[in-house]
Motif scaffolding. Structure first.
Motif, PDB file in Angstrom:
ATOM      1  N   GLY A   1       8.859  -1.097  10.113  1.00  9.22           N
ATOM      2  CA  GLY A   1       7.523  -1.585   9.781  1.00  9.22           C
ATOM      3  C   GLY A   1       6.828  -0.865   8.645  1.00  9.22           C
ATOM      4  O   GLY A   1       5.603  -0.847   8.557  1.00  9.22           O
ATOM      5  N   THR A   2       7.604  -0.247   7.744  1.00  9.15           N
ATOM      6  CA  THR A   2       6.991   0.557   6.682  1.00  9.15           C
ATOM      7  C   THR A   2       7.059  -0.117   5.308  1.00  9.15           C
ATOM      8  O   THR A   2       6.741   0.515   4.302  1.00  9.15           O
ATOM      9  CB  THR A   2       7.668   1.939   6.598  1.00  9.15           C
ATOM     10  N   GLY A   3       7.496  -1.371   5.265  1.00  9.99           N
ATOM     11  CA  GLY A   3       7.414  -2.102   4.003  1.00  9.99           C
ATOM     12  C   GLY A   3       8.726  -2.296   3.265  1.00  9.99           C
ATOM     13  O   GLY A   3       8.720  -2.673   2.089  1.00  9.99           O
ATOM     14  N   LYS A   4       9.856  -2.104   3.933  1.00 12.43           N
ATOM     15  CA  LYS A   4      11.139  -2.253   3.249  1.00 12.43           C
ATOM     16  C   LYS A   4      11.345  -3.703   2.789  1.00 12.43           C
ATOM     17  O   LYS A   4      11.766  -3.944   1.651  1.00 12.43           O
ATOM     18  CB  LYS A   4      12.282  -1.794   4.165  1.00 12.43           C
ATOM     19  N   THR A   5      11.028  -4.632   3.685  1.00 12.93           N
ATOM     20  CA  THR A   5      11.184  -6.042   3.327  1.00 12.93           C
ATOM     21  C   THR A   5      10.234  -6.410   2.188  1.00 12.93           C
ATOM     22  O   THR A   5      10.620  -7.105   1.234  1.00 12.93           O
ATOM     23  CB  THR A   5      10.904  -6.937   4.549  1.00 12.93           C
ATOM     24  N   LEU A   6       9.002  -5.912   2.281  1.00 10.25           N
ATOM     25  CA  LEU A   6       8.011  -6.185   1.226  1.00 10.25           C
ATOM     26  C   LEU A   6       8.493  -5.679  -0.118  1.00 10.25           C
ATOM     27  O   LEU A   6       8.346  -6.357  -1.140  1.00 10.25           O
ATOM     28  CB  LEU A   6       6.687  -5.477   1.543  1.00 10.25           C
TER      29      LEU A   6
ATOM     30  N   GLU B   1      -1.438  -3.731  10.091  1.00 14.68           N
ATOM     31  CA  GLU B   1      -1.635  -5.169   9.906  1.00 14.68           C
ATOM     32  C   GLU B   1      -2.056  -5.817  11.228  1.00 14.68           C
ATOM     33  O   GLU B   1      -2.972  -6.629  11.281  1.00 14.68           O
ATOM     34  CB  GLU B   1      -0.340  -5.793   9.395  1.00 14.68           C
TER      35      GLU B   1
ATOM     36  N   LYS C   1      -5.032  -5.238   3.567  1.00 14.97           N
ATOM     37  CA  LYS C   1      -5.022  -6.174   4.697  1.00 14.97           C
ATOM     38  C   LYS C   1      -6.405  -6.723   5.026  1.00 14.97           C
ATOM     39  O   LYS C   1      -6.512  -7.708   5.748  1.00 14.97           O
ATOM     40  CB  LYS C   1      -4.436  -5.502   5.951  1.00 14.97           C
TER      41      LYS C   1
ATOM     42  N   GLY D   1       2.728   0.437   8.545  1.00 14.60           N
ATOM     43  CA  GLY D   1       2.045  -0.669   7.880  1.00 14.60           C
ATOM     44  C   GLY D   1       1.947  -1.868   8.806  1.00 14.60           C
ATOM     45  O   GLY D   1       0.925  -2.558   8.855  1.00 14.60           O
ATOM     46  N   ALA D   2       3.029  -2.110   9.553  1.00 24.33           N
ATOM     47  CA  ALA D   2       3.042  -3.240  10.487  1.00 24.33           C
ATOM     48  C   ALA D   2       1.987  -3.041  11.577  1.00 24.33           C
ATOM     49  O   ALA D   2       1.296  -3.987  11.958  1.00 24.33           O
ATOM     50  CB  ALA D   2       4.431  -3.394  11.093  1.00 24.33           C
TER      51      ALA D   2
ATOM     52  N   GLY E   1       0.823  -1.204   0.000  1.00 28.71           N
ATOM     53  CA  GLY E   1       0.000   0.000   0.000  1.00 28.71           C
ATOM     54  C   GLY E   1       0.857   1.255   0.000  1.00 28.71           C
ATOM     55  O   GLY E   1       1.906   1.294   0.652  1.00 28.71           O
TER      56      GLY E   1
ATOM     57  N   ASP F   1      18.698  -7.045   6.097  1.00 26.62           N
ATOM     58  CA  ASP F   1      17.944  -6.175   7.003  1.00 26.62           C
ATOM     59  C   ASP F   1      18.872  -5.791   8.162  1.00 26.62           C
ATOM     60  O   ASP F   1      19.791  -6.534   8.490  1.00 26.62           O
ATOM     61  CB  ASP F   1      16.717  -6.929   7.521  1.00 26.62           C
TER      62      ASP F   1
ATOM     63  N   ILE G   1      -3.294   0.479   2.550  1.00 30.32           N
ATOM     64  CA  ILE G   1      -2.794  -0.665   3.325  1.00 30.32           C
ATOM     65  C   ILE G   1      -3.964  -1.373   4.003  1.00 30.32           C
ATOM     66  O   ILE G   1      -4.065  -2.605   3.974  1.00 30.32           O
ATOM     67  CB  ILE G   1      -1.738  -0.208   4.371  1.00 30.32           C
TER      68      ILE G   1
HETATM   69  P1  ATP Z   1      11.678  -3.333   9.703  1.00 27.30           P
HETATM   70  O1  ATP Z   1      12.370  -2.029   9.507  1.00 27.30           O
HETATM   71  O2  ATP Z   1      11.095  -3.486  11.084  1.00 27.30           O
HETATM   72  O3  ATP Z   1      12.449  -4.532   9.237  1.00 27.30           O
HETATM   73  P2  ATP Z   1      10.169  -3.170   7.279  1.00 27.30           P
HETATM   74  O4  ATP Z   1      10.165  -1.768   6.876  1.00 27.30           O
HETATM   75  O5  ATP Z   1      11.065  -4.121   6.578  1.00 27.30           O
HETATM   76  O6  ATP Z   1      10.335  -3.293   8.830  1.00 27.30           O
HETATM   77  P3  ATP Z   1       8.106  -4.983   6.492  1.00 27.30           P
HETATM   78  O7  ATP Z   1       8.735  -6.180   7.147  1.00 27.30           O
HETATM   79  O8  ATP Z   1       8.141  -4.898   5.038  1.00 27.30           O
HETATM   80  O9  ATP Z   1       8.659  -3.661   7.142  1.00 27.30           O
HETATM   81  O10 ATP Z   1       6.601  -4.874   6.973  1.00 27.30           O
HETATM   82  C1  ATP Z   1       6.209  -5.277   8.278  1.00 27.30           C
HETATM   83  C2  ATP Z   1       4.788  -5.813   8.215  1.00 27.30           C
HETATM   84  O11 ATP Z   1       3.888  -4.746   7.932  1.00 27.30           O
HETATM   85  C3  ATP Z   1       4.630  -6.830   7.116  1.00 27.30           C
HETATM   86  O12 ATP Z   1       3.881  -7.922   7.598  1.00 27.30           O
HETATM   87  C4  ATP Z   1       3.907  -6.105   6.010  1.00 27.30           C
HETATM   88  O13 ATP Z   1       2.967  -6.953   5.407  1.00 27.30           O
HETATM   89  C5  ATP Z   1       3.233  -4.915   6.705  1.00 27.30           C
HETATM   90  N1  ATP Z   1       3.414  -3.673   5.910  1.00 27.30           N
HETATM   91  C6  ATP Z   1       4.265  -2.669   6.165  1.00 27.30           C
HETATM   92  N2  ATP Z   1       4.184  -1.693   5.253  1.00 27.30           N
HETATM   93  C7  ATP Z   1       3.251  -2.090   4.365  1.00 27.30           C
HETATM   94  C8  ATP Z   1       2.718  -1.523   3.168  1.00 27.30           C
HETATM   95  N3  ATP Z   1       3.122  -0.326   2.704  1.00 27.30           N
HETATM   96  N4  ATP Z   1       1.782  -2.238   2.502  1.00 27.30           N
HETATM   97  C9  ATP Z   1       1.361  -3.432   2.942  1.00 27.30           C
HETATM   98  N5  ATP Z   1       1.823  -4.018   4.066  1.00 27.30           N
HETATM   99  C10 ATP Z   1       2.757  -3.372   4.780  1.00 27.30           C
END
Ligand code: ATP
Length: 268
Positions: free
Chosen positions: A61-66, A226, A198, A222-223, A20, A117, A194
Motif C-alpha cells: 500500500g505504499t504506491g508501487k502500482t501508482l 486514502e 487525497k 498511503g492506502a 505523495g 504485482d 498524500i
Molecule cells: P500493494 O503492495 O498492496 O500492491 P502498492 O504499493 O502497489 O500496494 P498502490 O496500489 O500503489 O500500492 O496504492 C494503494 C492505494 O493507496 C492506492 O489507491 C493509492 O492511490 C494509495 N497510495 C499509496 N501510496 C500513495 C502515495 N505515495 N501517494 C498517493 N497515493 C498513494
C-alpha cells in the motif's frame, strides 16, 4: 478449452504529482526510464540504454502500482497489470502460454509497461516452492520473454513484491529486473503530501489540520490514508443526510445546502 484470461490493456492517467512523497524515487524513475525514452537520441549518443526491467519492493500500500502507472503515463505507454497469482493455471502449459500472451500483447500495443504485482507468487527461489515444475516453467518463460525484448524501451517490465528475499535470483540478473528500488512507508512529510492529494476535491471543515493528521498517523501507508479520507467523507455525508434529510440529489436546493456544509474529517 483454454482457461486463459484475456490480457487487458489500460491507458493510465496517473501523473507524478498524484503521488505523495517518494521524491527521490520519482526522480530515479524519471532519469532511468522516462528520459531515455523521451530523449532517445541524446541517450543513444552517450550510450545509455533504458532498463528493460525494474523491481519495486517494500511494504504493501505504499504506491508501487501508482509509480508504475505514472511511468507509463509520462512516456505515453499503454499499461498492462498482472497479479502474479493470476498467471497460475492448473492446466498443463497454460501458465507459460499466459506469460507468452502477456508479452505478445505488450509488444502489439507498444510502447507499453507490463506491471507484475506480487511477482514472488510466480517466481520464488528454486527449492522453496512445492510444485517446482510449475514455478520453474513460469520463471523460465518469464526469463525467455524478458531476454527476447530487443526494441529498447518499447516494452518496460516493472515488478513489485513485499518479499524480494524469496525471489528467484535469475530474475534479477543484468538485462532483466536489474534495477531494484525500495519503496518505504511514508514519513511525516510524505503523509502530509498524500493527505493533501487525497483531500484535493474534498471540502474540509475549517478546523481540520492535515499537519496534525499527518503527525498522528505514524505507521499508516498511503492506502491507509486514502481509506481514512474516504471514511471521513462518508461520515460527512452521513452528517449531511441527517441534518437536511437528503432525499433527492437532483434538487438544486439540496445541492446548494450540501455545498454550504463542510465535510468534517474525523479519526477512526
Ligand atoms: P500493494 O503492495 O498492496 O500492491 P502498492 O504499493 O502497489 O500496494 P498502490 O496500489 O500503489 O500500492 O496504492 C494503494 C492505494 O493507496 C492506492 O489507491 C493509492 O492511490 C494509495 N497510495 C499509496 N501510496 C500513495 C502515495 N505515495 N501517494 C498517493 N497515493 C498513494
Amino acid at each position: 478449452p483454454s482457461a486463459m484470461r484475456e490480457v487487458l490493456v489500460e491507458v493510465p492517467k496517473v501523473r507524478w504529482n498524484d503521488i505523495g512523497g517518494l521524491k527521490e524515487i520519482k526522480q530515479q524513475l524519471k532519469e532511468s526510464i522516462e528520459w531515455p525514452i523521451k530523449y532517445r537520441k541524446i541517450y543513444e549518443k552517450v550510450g545509455i540504454d533504458p532498463p528493460k526491467g525494474i523491481l519495486l519492493y517494500g511494504p504493501p500500500g505504499t504506491g508501487k502500482t501508482l509509480l508504475a502507472k505514472a511511468v507509463a503515463t509520462e512516456i505515453g505507454a499503454n499499461f498492462i497489470a498482472i497479479k502474479g497469482p493470476e498467471i497460475f493455471s492448473k492446466w498443463f502449459g497454460e501458465s507459460e502460454k499466459m506469460v507468452r500472451e502477456i508479452f505478445r500483447k505488450a509488444k502489439q500495443v507498444a510502447p507499453s509497461v507490463i506491471f507484475f504485482d506480487e511477482i514472488d507468487a510466480v517466481a520464488p527461489r528454486r527449492g522453496i516452492a512445492h510444485s517446482i515444475d510449475v514455478y520453474d516453467s513460469i520463471v523460465n518463460q518469464l526469463l525467455a520473454e524478458m531476454d527476447g525484448i530487443t526494441t529498447k524501451g518499447d516494452v518496460v517490465t516493472i515488478a513489485a513484491t513485499n518479499r524480494p528475499d524469496i525471489l528467484d535470483p535469475a530474475l534479477l540478473r543484468p538485462g532483466r529486473l536489474d534495477r531494484i528500488i525500495y519503496i518505504p512507508a511514508p514519513d511525516y512529510e510524505s503523509r502530509l503530501e498524500i493527505l493533501k492529494i487525497k483531500t484535493r476535491s474534498v471540502p474540509l471543515a475549517k478546523d481540520v489540520s492535515l499537519e496534525e493528521l499527518a503527525r498522528i498517523t505514524e505507521g499508516y501507508s498511503g492506502a491507509d490514508l486514502e481509506l481514512l479520507v474516504k471514511e471521513a467523507a462518508m461520515n460527512g455525508l452521513r452528517k449531511i443526510y441527517n441534518e437536511i434529510k437528503l432525499d433527492n440529489d437532483s434538487d438544486q436546493e439540496t445541492l446548494k445546502k450540501i455545498e454550504a456544509l463542510n465535510i468534517f474529517i474525523t479519526m477512526s
